[in-house]
Enzyme design. Structure first.
Site, PDB file in Angstrom:
ATOM      1  N   ASN A 237     -10.045  -3.467  -6.519  1.00  0.00           N
ATOM      2  CA  ASN A 237      -9.182  -2.691  -7.278  1.00  0.00           C
ATOM      3  C   ASN A 237      -9.736  -2.391  -8.733  1.00  0.00           C
ATOM      4  O   ASN A 237      -9.256  -1.403  -9.567  1.00  0.00           O
ATOM      5  CB  ASN A 237      -7.715  -3.200  -7.307  1.00  0.00           C
ATOM      6  CG  ASN A 237      -7.315  -3.005  -5.928  1.00  0.00           C
ATOM      7  OD1 ASN A 237      -6.131  -3.802  -5.753  1.00  0.00           O
ATOM      8  ND2 ASN A 237      -7.492  -1.747  -5.069  1.00  0.00           N
TER       9      ASN A 237
ATOM     10  N   ASP B 178       0.915  -1.220   0.005  1.00  0.00           N
ATOM     11  CA  ASP B 178      -0.010   0.013   0.114  1.00  0.00           C
ATOM     12  C   ASP B 178       0.818   1.208   0.241  1.00  0.00           C
ATOM     13  O   ASP B 178       2.035   1.122   0.382  1.00  0.00           O
ATOM     14  CB  ASP B 178      -0.860   0.047   1.328  1.00  0.00           C
ATOM     15  CG  ASP B 178      -2.090   1.054   1.004  1.00  0.00           C
ATOM     16  OD1 ASP B 178      -2.333   1.435   0.043  1.00  0.00           O
ATOM     17  OD2 ASP B 178      -2.669   1.209   2.171  1.00  0.00           O
TER      18      ASP B 178
HETATM   19  C1  FPP Z   1      -1.606  -0.259  -3.432  1.00  0.00           C
HETATM   20  O1  FPP Z   1      -1.069   1.135  -3.690  1.00  0.00           O
HETATM   21  C2  FPP Z   1      -1.132  -0.977  -4.388  1.00  0.00           C
HETATM   22  C3  FPP Z   1      -1.610  -1.616  -5.865  1.00  0.00           C
HETATM   23  C4  FPP Z   1      -3.059  -1.638  -5.607  1.00  0.00           C
HETATM   24  C5  FPP Z   1      -1.136  -2.129  -6.938  1.00  0.00           C
HETATM   25  C6  FPP Z   1      -0.075  -2.797  -6.676  1.00  0.00           C
HETATM   26  C7  FPP Z   1       0.729  -3.358  -7.998  1.00  0.00           C
HETATM   27  C8  FPP Z   1       2.102  -3.480  -8.182  1.00  0.00           C
HETATM   28  C9  FPP Z   1       3.127  -3.038  -7.300  1.00  0.00           C
HETATM   29  C10 FPP Z   1       2.346  -3.977  -9.749  1.00  0.00           C
HETATM   30  C11 FPP Z   1       2.939  -5.297  -9.872  1.00  0.00           C
HETATM   31  C12 FPP Z   1       2.845  -6.131  -8.618  1.00  0.00           C
HETATM   32  C13 FPP Z   1       3.796  -7.197  -8.421  1.00  0.00           C
HETATM   33  C14 FPP Z   1       3.789  -7.513  -7.121  1.00  0.00           C
HETATM   34  C15 FPP Z   1       4.949  -7.408  -9.288  1.00  0.00           C
HETATM   35  P1  FPP Z   1      -2.218   2.384  -3.700  1.00  0.00           P
HETATM   36  O2  FPP Z   1      -2.469   2.599  -5.291  1.00  0.00           O
HETATM   37  O3  FPP Z   1      -3.501   2.077  -3.065  1.00  0.00           O
HETATM   38  O4  FPP Z   1      -1.529   3.358  -2.919  1.00  0.00           O
HETATM   39  P2  FPP Z   1      -2.421   4.556  -2.221  1.00  0.00           P
HETATM   40  O5  FPP Z   1      -2.967   4.092  -0.977  1.00  0.00           O
HETATM   41  O6  FPP Z   1      -1.258   5.609  -1.858  1.00  0.00           O
HETATM   42  O7  FPP Z   1      -3.304   5.216  -3.318  1.00  0.00           O
END
Ligand code: FPP
Length: 253
Positions: A78, A30
């Site tokens: 998501n 996150d």
């Molecule tokens: C949460 O941060 C992250 C995600 C919903 C996506 C995670 C995906 C990746 C890192 C890409 C591929 C993954 C792997 C493991 C190869 P957020 O966007 O909710 O952050 P925020 O809370 O700051 O908005």
């Protein structure tokens, strides 16, 4: 066990007993979006760095002998994000899997997936299958990436599979045990995580590993996932090792 570390991470590493590590660590990835926004970049830039952070933390977990690492990369909720962001995450995932297929054997890091992958593109599913096939030949840390994953959906899916087996006469409802039910989950064969880490400042489970985290110790940090480092992992493990895990019993003297 003594390990050498760069000076920057010496303090927290010094507090970790490397002979008593958790077998399984789960992490909610996150803070990618906020990491990017703080720098005036599009949110997708945070996901890109977040994928690299996952690579380095997974490799480090293998180095120190963590057996299982499970990360929440994309939840069933998501999909509500803007189309462009979802598309970029899927492109990053594809890039990650393609690179993993070339490097897994060398790195001895196993990759597997939890969640309903049926909605992913045929290409992504094929890459996931290839990662599973390569992993079957390896022995290193098993990294499970949760995609289109929801803890409640996982339990419902397990219950449906069990009910179907009852219907066909393969099993009987009265024979079901907790251990037996766990074999219907995506995590079948993987021990429950002892430590759940959530970076990004929120203090909730967000439908992640609801069954498996029944006795997990939780570690929350304000560090945003792209900034998550070995040092932060050491802090989390050191905090976990100070906890008194009683599993409903009393403290052992
Ligand atoms: C949460 O941060 C992250 C995600 C919903 C996506 C995670 C995906 C990746 C890192 C890409 C591929 C993954 C792997 C493991 C190869 P957020 O966007 O909710 O952050 P925020 O809370 O700051 O908005």
């Amino acid at each position: 066990m003594k390990l050498a570390f760069k000076k920057k991470s010496a303090d927290a590493a010094g507090q970790v007993d490397f002979s008593r590590l958790p077998r399984h660590i789960a992490i909610i990835l996150d803070g990618n979006g906020r990491w990017a926004q703080k720098r005036g970049l599009p949110r997708t830039a945070g996901h890109k760095v977040g994928a690299e952070t996952f690579r380095s933390i997974a490799t480090y977990c293998r180095d120190i002998g963590i057996e299982y690492l499970t990360v929440y990369a994309f939840s069933t909720e998501n999909w509500k994000r803007p189309r462009e962001e979802v598309d970029t995450i899927m492109v990053l995932l594809k890039k990650y899997l393609l690179e993993a297929i070339d490097t897994m054997e060398r790195d001895n890091v196993r990759l597997s997936f939890m969640g309903d992958l049926s909605v992913l593109s045929g290409e992504l599913r094929e890459l996931a299958d290839r990662c599973n096939d390569i992993s079957a030949r390896l022995t290193g840390c098993l990294c499970s990436i949760c995609i289109n994953y929801g803890g409640r959906a996982e339990i419902v899916h397990a219950a449906q599979t069990f009910a179907e087996e009852c219907r066909t006469g393969l099993v009987k409802p009265e024979d079901l045990t907790e251990e037996g039910f766990a074999r219907y989950l995506y995590s079948a064969g993987i021990p429950s995580p002892e430590l759940l880490i959530r970076p990004g400042g929120e203090q909730r489970l967000s439908n992640f590993l609801l069954w498996q985290c029944a006795y997990a110790e939780f570690y929350f940090t304000n560090v945003l996932w792209p900034d998550f480092s070995k040092e932060e992992l050491h802090r989390a493990i050191a905090a976990y090792q100070k906890r008194n895990r009683r599993f409903g019993g009393v403290k052992q003297e």
